[in-house]
Design a protein around this motif. Structure first.
Motif, PDB file in Angstrom:
ATOM      1  N   VAL A 159    -144.141 -47.395  30.896  1.00  0.00           N
ATOM      2  CA  VAL A 159    -144.219 -46.901  29.534  1.00  0.00           C
ATOM      3  C   VAL A 159    -144.552 -48.079  28.619  1.00  0.00           C
ATOM      4  N   ASN A 160    -145.322 -47.823  27.569  1.00  0.00           N
ATOM      5  CA  ASN A 160    -145.669 -48.874  26.623  1.00  0.00           C
ATOM      6  C   ASN A 160    -144.401 -49.366  25.923  1.00  0.00           C
ATOM      7  N   ASP A 161    -144.218 -50.675  25.847  1.00  0.00           N
ATOM      8  CA  ASP A 161    -142.993 -51.198  25.241  1.00  0.00           C
ATOM      9  C   ASP A 161    -143.186 -51.689  23.809  1.00  0.00           C
ATOM     10  N   TYR A 162    -144.398 -51.765  23.302  1.00  0.00           N
ATOM     11  CA  TYR A 162    -144.703 -52.149  21.920  1.00  0.00           C
ATOM     12  C   TYR A 162    -144.118 -53.507  21.549  1.00  0.00           C
ATOM     13  N   SER A 179    -143.872 -55.084  17.777  1.00  0.00           N
ATOM     14  CA  SER A 179    -142.544 -55.411  17.249  1.00  0.00           C
ATOM     15  C   SER A 179    -142.493 -56.830  16.710  1.00  0.00           C
ATOM     16  N   ILE A 180    -143.119 -57.759  17.417  1.00  0.00           N
ATOM     17  CA  ILE A 180    -143.134 -59.147  16.942  1.00  0.00           C
ATOM     18  C   ILE A 180    -143.919 -59.240  15.636  1.00  0.00           C
ATOM     19  N   SER A 224    -138.879 -46.867  24.189  1.00  0.00           N
ATOM     20  CA  SER A 224    -140.247 -47.036  23.710  1.00  0.00           C
ATOM     21  C   SER A 224    -140.491 -46.196  22.455  1.00  0.00           C
ATOM     22  N   ARG A 225    -140.027 -44.956  22.476  1.00  0.00           N
ATOM     23  CA  ARG A 225    -140.189 -44.071  21.321  1.00  0.00           C
ATOM     24  C   ARG A 225    -139.456 -44.613  20.107  1.00  0.00           C
ATOM     25  N   THR A 226    -138.246 -45.132  20.320  1.00  0.00           N
ATOM     26  CA  THR A 226    -137.471 -45.696  19.209  1.00  0.00           C
ATOM     27  C   THR A 226    -138.145 -46.945  18.661  1.00  0.00           C
ATOM     28  N   LEU A 251    -139.507 -47.368  14.810  1.00  0.00           N
ATOM     29  CA  LEU A 251    -139.065 -48.473  13.958  1.00  0.00           C
ATOM     30  C   LEU A 251    -140.241 -49.345  13.516  1.00  0.00           C
ATOM     31  N   ASN A 252    -141.208 -49.553  14.412  1.00  0.00           N
ATOM     32  CA  ASN A 252    -142.382 -50.348  14.046  1.00  0.00           C
ATOM     33  C   ASN A 252    -143.214 -49.651  12.982  1.00  0.00           C
TER      34      ASN A 252
END
Length: 154
Positions: free
Chosen positions: A76-79, A83-84, A121-123, A127-128
């Motif tokens: 799954v994409n972790d973004y 996030s950074i 991942s969804r959270t 948040l991003n």
């Protein structure tokens, strides 16, 4: 200390008074009642135990099998990069929270936990998006504020 100074003391060592009902020193234990075997000696086989012959020279031990999940085939994409970016450029508090969830999604991917990876991942993505929206909103409001202040000064 002088033993003669005390009336009940003497130089000789006195033995304690005999106990009633117990064997006296040197008499040993009373004889056993008939019908009982002899008492086992220490280091030997005890009551109800028997000596076993020597064990065979080769002992087969079954190997321990640990079953664990491997990394996901389709992670799954972790973004993490997103996030950074949001942490450094848009909104620090929400960026930190998104970074924590991104790392959690990455760890769940490596552990093979599909459900936890998708949830984290969804959270992180939510948040991003919120942090990016807040950051863009603050930048637009700052530009408007400075534009209005510059026009009022002229």
């Amino acid at each position: 200390m002088d033993p003669s100074a005390h009336p009940g003391w003497t130089d000789e060592k006195a033995s304690p008074p005999p106990y009633e009902g117990y064997p006296q020193h040197g008499q040993g234990y009373p004889p056993q009642a008939p019908g009982y075997g002899s008492m086992p000696q220490y280091g030997g086989a005890g009551y109800g135990q028997q000596q076993y012959p020597g064990q065979p020279g080769v002992v087969n031990v079954q190997p321990t099998v640990y079953v664990s999940r491997g990394p996901l085939a389709n992670p799954v994409n972790d973004y993490l990069g997103y996030s950074i970016f949001t942490m450094l450029c848009c909104c620090l508090p929400l960026g930190i929270a998104a970074l924590i969830y991104s790392i959690s999604a990455r760890e769940a991917n490596h552990a093979g936990d599909q459900i936890a990876a998708e949830r984290s991942s969804r959270t992180a993505r939510t948040l991003n998006h919120v942090a990016l929206g807040i950051g863009i909103g603050v930048i637009i409001l700052t530009i408007i504020y400075f534009a209005v202040m510059m026009s009022l000064m002229q």
